[in-house]
Enzyme design. Structure first.
Site, PDB file in Angstrom:
ATOM      1  N   HIS A   1       0.873  -1.351   0.082  1.00 42.29           N
ATOM      2  CA  HIS A   1       0.018   0.004   0.003  1.00 42.29           C
ATOM      3  C   HIS A   1       0.928   1.423  -0.079  1.00 42.29           C
ATOM      4  O   HIS A   1       0.216   2.293  -0.181  1.00 42.29           O
ATOM      5  CB  HIS A   1      -0.883   0.021   1.247  1.00 42.29           C
ATOM      6  CG  HIS A   1      -0.128   0.523   2.478  1.00 42.29           C
ATOM      7  ND1 HIS A   1       0.436  -0.563   3.194  1.00 42.29           N
ATOM      8  CD2 HIS A   1      -0.157   1.494   3.110  1.00 42.29           C
ATOM      9  CE1 HIS A   1       1.058  -0.016   4.261  1.00 42.29           C
ATOM     10  NE2 HIS A   1       0.639   1.222   4.339  1.00 42.29           N
TER      11      HIS A   1
HETATM   12  C1  UD1 Z   1      -2.062   5.731   6.012  1.00 39.40           C
HETATM   13  C2  UD1 Z   1      -0.890   6.147   6.477  1.00 39.40           C
HETATM   14  C3  UD1 Z   1       0.367   5.018   6.439  1.00 39.40           C
HETATM   15  C4  UD1 Z   1      -0.210   3.806   6.818  1.00 39.40           C
HETATM   16  C5  UD1 Z   1      -1.727   3.400   6.246  1.00 39.40           C
HETATM   17  C6  UD1 Z   1      -2.234   2.266   6.666  1.00 39.40           C
HETATM   18  C7  UD1 Z   1      -0.375   8.583   6.212  1.00 39.40           C
HETATM   19  C8  UD1 Z   1       0.467   9.511   5.691  1.00 39.40           C
HETATM   20  N1  UD1 Z   1      -0.379   7.311   5.623  1.00 39.40           N
HETATM   21  O1  UD1 Z   1      -1.961   5.430   4.305  1.00 39.40           O
HETATM   22  O2  UD1 Z   1       1.406   5.377   6.961  1.00 39.40           O
HETATM   23  O3  UD1 Z   1       0.399   2.733   6.621  1.00 39.40           O
HETATM   24  O4  UD1 Z   1      -2.583   4.526   6.522  1.00 39.40           O
HETATM   25  O5  UD1 Z   1      -3.335   1.800   5.912  1.00 39.40           O
HETATM   26  O6  UD1 Z   1      -1.149   8.861   7.412  1.00 39.40           O
HETATM   27  N2  UD1 Z   1      -9.100   5.288   1.365  1.00 39.40           N
HETATM   28  C9  UD1 Z   1     -10.475   4.622   1.416  1.00 39.40           C
HETATM   29  N3  UD1 Z   1     -10.873   4.048   2.796  1.00 39.40           N
HETATM   30  C10 UD1 Z   1     -10.478   4.501   4.026  1.00 39.40           C
HETATM   31  C11 UD1 Z   1      -9.217   5.072   3.974  1.00 39.40           C
HETATM   32  C12 UD1 Z   1      -8.663   5.543   2.723  1.00 39.40           C
HETATM   33  O7  UD1 Z   1     -10.881   4.294   0.689  1.00 39.40           O
HETATM   34  O8  UD1 Z   1     -11.055   4.158   4.945  1.00 39.40           O
HETATM   35  C13 UD1 Z   1      -8.585   5.389   0.212  1.00 39.40           C
HETATM   36  C14 UD1 Z   1      -8.884   6.929  -0.233  1.00 39.40           C
HETATM   37  O9  UD1 Z   1      -8.947   6.898  -1.546  1.00 39.40           O
HETATM   38  C15 UD1 Z   1      -7.626   7.538   0.308  1.00 39.40           C
HETATM   39  C16 UD1 Z   1      -6.653   6.507   0.088  1.00 39.40           C
HETATM   40  O10 UD1 Z   1      -7.194   5.282   0.431  1.00 39.40           O
HETATM   41  O11 UD1 Z   1      -7.412   8.626  -0.600  1.00 39.40           O
HETATM   42  C17 UD1 Z   1      -5.280   6.624   0.739  1.00 39.40           C
HETATM   43  O12 UD1 Z   1      -5.912   6.599   2.158  1.00 39.40           O
HETATM   44  P1  UD1 Z   1      -4.667   7.755   3.248  1.00 39.40           P
HETATM   45  O13 UD1 Z   1      -5.410   7.577   4.613  1.00 39.40           O
HETATM   46  O14 UD1 Z   1      -4.573   8.949   2.617  1.00 39.40           O
HETATM   47  O15 UD1 Z   1      -3.387   6.920   3.390  1.00 39.40           O
HETATM   48  P2  UD1 Z   1      -3.253   5.376   3.358  1.00 39.40           P
HETATM   49  O16 UD1 Z   1      -2.480   5.182   1.912  1.00 39.40           O
HETATM   50  O17 UD1 Z   1      -4.181   4.500   3.928  1.00 39.40           O
END
Ligand code: UD1
Length: 367
Positions: A205
């Site tokens: 991820h």
């Molecule tokens: C975040 C953390 C990362 C951690 C990871 C675990 C930061 C900078 N990154 O990354 O350190 O390892 O979480 O998962 O804080 N999304 C969904 N549903 C959700 C959450 C996210 O669909 O419940 C999608 C959205 O499109 C979002 C993307 O995933 O834009 C990324 O989510 P985000 O919270 O920005 O970062 P992670 O890649 O999950």
């Protein structure tokens, strides 16, 4: 004493859960749990509360996704308001996600003592958003709770006052040891048609791996080879699912019989799966530690790690993202030459107890 704990994203829940329990047991403080809402899909949030037996959050800030600045700013605005209303004596943040840093900044400005669980880890790679979060959080927090000696050393090299540093061990391993019997009882491998000891687990991820189609395509090429020998189960993070849908190069995943894609799993099912795997391939931080505690060989698909003790003492090998290197390392592991290791000091299931005792006796150094 009033303590406010913050969780925001998937890796936070298993770090805060044992601390909530240990503080409640010690009985010296009232506690509130705040969920920032950085992760919001049920599979990324609710299921963990259920699996870990955590109380529902007292407050939900509902910030959701966005750019780094948007997400950080929304958490800061929501949490500042909450702190002004609640006036906690101590705030507890964990790990390295955007929510962690945002709340640490609020506390520094409001002069509320803040404790950072999992302090001192450094990848020395500023391309990782988490490294920025770690640096800022550790610079601002009053209590730095480190999981291993390298954390102390990094903090001291940065000029941190020794009296702010407390080596407590790894709280995630508290959670792992507590839940392992239940996790095994889920029968997760059988549910996915797998035999214990007869499959690999893959997670991907990190933006550096999944946002660049060439890197993602290359890694999937290596996985396509591995799944021909050993089934590979791949619970897909929402970010990765979006990238896979847009990927044009690389192997057609649905044509690979040994590759089992599934939704992100809850804590117990996932631990049930990893604890009985032959091999784990991952770019996750937490999984490098969990496989070390479980004694399962782990190939880390990154160029660096902020968790070097998993390599020097544990079962982790830093493989990088070149498909040839991934394949070569996987072949070694499949031939039974996977890395053996030992569990690092203080990864003993008692880190949260040590943290509760520090909270009970700690007094702010500043007036
Ligand atoms: C975040 C953390 C990362 C951690 C990871 C675990 C930061 C900078 N990154 O990354 O350190 O390892 O979480 O998962 O804080 N999304 C969904 N549903 C959700 C959450 C996210 O669909 O419940 C999608 C959205 O499109 C979002 C993307 O995933 O834009 C990324 O989510 P985000 O919270 O920005 O970062 P992670 O890649 O999950």
């Amino acid at each position: 004493m009033k303590i406010v704990h913050v969780v925001g994203a998937r890796p936070n829940y298993m770090k805060i859960a044992p601390i909530l329990t240990a503080v409640a047991r010690a009985g010296f403080a009232t506690q509130k749990l705040v969920h920032t809402g950085q992760h919001y899909d049920p599979s990324m949030s609710e299921v963990f509360f259920r699996d870990l037996g955590m109380p529902a959050p007292d407050v939900h800030l509902g910030v959701g996704s966005g750019s780094h600045a948007e997400q950080t700013a929304k958490v800061m605005v929501g949490f500042e308001k909450l702190c002004q209303e609640e006036r906690p004596d101590l705030v507890v943040v964990a790990g390295d996600v955007n929510s962690t840093m945002a709340c640490a900044i609020d506390c520094a400005k409001l002069r509320i003592p803040c404790a950072h669980v999992e302090a001192g880890l450094r990848s020395f790679d500023l391309d990782m958003p988490e490294e920025v979060n770690r640096l800022v959080t550790d610079r601002l927090c009053d209590l730095l709770l480190t999981p291993s000696a390298d954390g102390d050393e990094n903090l001291l090299k940065e000029g941190t006052a020794p009296e702010r540093i407390f080596r407590v061990g790894n709280v995630m391993i508290d959670t792992l040891l507590q839940h392992l019997p239940k996790a095994r009882a889920t029968g997760a491998p059988a549910r996915l048609g797998l035999t214990p000891g007869g499959y690999a687990v893959l997670t991907l991820h990190r933006p550096s791996n999944v946002d660049d189609p060439r890197v993602l395509g290359g890694l999937l090429g290596a996985i396509a080879e591995i799944q021909a020998t050993l089934p590979v189960v791949f619970p897909v993070h929402p970010r990765t699912r979006q990238r896979l849908a847009a990927l044009t190069g690389g192997p057609r995943l649905e044509a690979l019989p040994g590759l089992k894609l599934c939704e992100p799993l809850g804590y117990l099912e996932f631990l049930g799966l990893t604890s009985q795997a032959k091999l784990v391939l991952t770019d996750s931080g937490g999984l490098q530690e969990e496989t070390t505690a479980l004694g399962i060989p782990c190939l880390t698909l990154r160029e660096n790690t902020e968790r070097p003790v998993t390599i020097t003492e544990g079962t982790n090998t830093l493989v990088g993202t070149s498909p040839e290197k991934v394949l070569a390392a996987a072949r070694e592991a499949l031939a039974g030459r996977g890395k053996a290791g030992r569990t690092p000091a203080l990864w003993d299931g008692k880190a949260a107890e040590r943290i509760a005792e520090i909270f009970r006796t700690w007094r702010p150094l500043r007036p």
